[in-house]
Enzyme design. Sequence first.
Site, mmCIF file in Angstrom:
data_model
loop_
_atom_site.group_PDB
_atom_site.id
_atom_site.type_symbol
_atom_site.label_atom_id
_atom_site.label_comp_id
_atom_site.label_asym_id
_atom_site.label_seq_id
_atom_site.Cartn_x
_atom_site.Cartn_y
_atom_site.Cartn_z
ATOM 1 C CE1 TYR A 52 -2.825 -2.974 0.360
ATOM 2 C CE2 TYR A 52 -3.816 -2.184 2.410
ATOM 3 C CZ TYR A 52 -3.856 -3.108 1.597
ATOM 4 O OH TYR A 52 -4.745 -4.228 1.644
ATOM 5 C CE LYS A 77 -3.821 -7.043 4.260
ATOM 6 N NZ LYS A 77 -4.028 -5.924 4.355
ATOM 7 C CG HIS A 110 -1.231 -8.689 0.273
ATOM 8 N ND1 HIS A 110 -0.694 -7.353 0.427
ATOM 9 C CD2 HIS A 110 -2.500 -8.766 -0.116
ATOM 10 C CE1 HIS A 110 -1.796 -6.473 0.093
ATOM 11 N NE2 HIS A 110 -2.873 -7.364 -0.100
#
Length: 274
Positions: A52, A77, A110
């Site tokens: 992210y 993750k 993930h």
Amino acid sequence: MKHIADGTILNNGIVMPRFGLGTYKAEGEEVAKAVTTALELGYRSIDTAAVYGNENEVGSSIAASGVPRDSLFVTTKVWNTDQGYDETLKAFDVSCKKMGLDIIDLYLIHWPGVDKYKDTWRALERLYAEGRTRAIGVSNFQIHHLEELLKDSEIVPAVNQVELHPRFIQRELHEYCASRGIQIEAWAPLMKGRLQDNERLQGIAAKYGKTVSQVVLRWGLQNEIVIIPKSVTASRIKENSEIFDFELSAEELAAISGLDAGERVGSHPDKVLF
């Protein structure tokens, strides 16, 4: 579920909030403000991921919030390109450094990918054994991934975070995880805004004086799903949290589940290969 900080007990005995803030594709000042707002409103679970690109901001906002660390539940993750035993251990250290945290509450794989997730899981088991993470789990794992993982693992994943919403309820996977003590957690619980025009949901929302989003999130909670709606808008972050003062009937829950059409908004895990 009567309060925003109420939790579920994971298979290793720790408590994870049933409701939290997702931060997918939120970066910079935008995500910093979102996390700050959420914590001020009583959110105690924050979900992020290495890919992210916002672990720095998430960590800074947590540090500046004044909320005691032991009252928070932070998830991150390991990304696909960092899978593998040694690579995962290094990636974990990077995430901790970015967030300024010594311990991660929940560390997830993930995506399963092709053939590295067992080595990645061994690294997670080591991190858990060393007390560097309070719980370990997976994300986007299908039943066949979980069965393969469990053949050689010492620890059963505490959580499986997957796409789940009324148009894609993943009943078989949910039941499989429940039978093995794996908590289901939903990403995109609002189907990325694509449920707003549904007349069935609108009717239920009108009955309770709530929004469609609030009804859908309440449906998730009452189906024992951990939910992490993502928003960077202060008013929406507040709206999403106002779901603890009403309860859907069994008939309403069934009507919402009846919207299931096997409709994804994200990628199929068997097609995210690397």
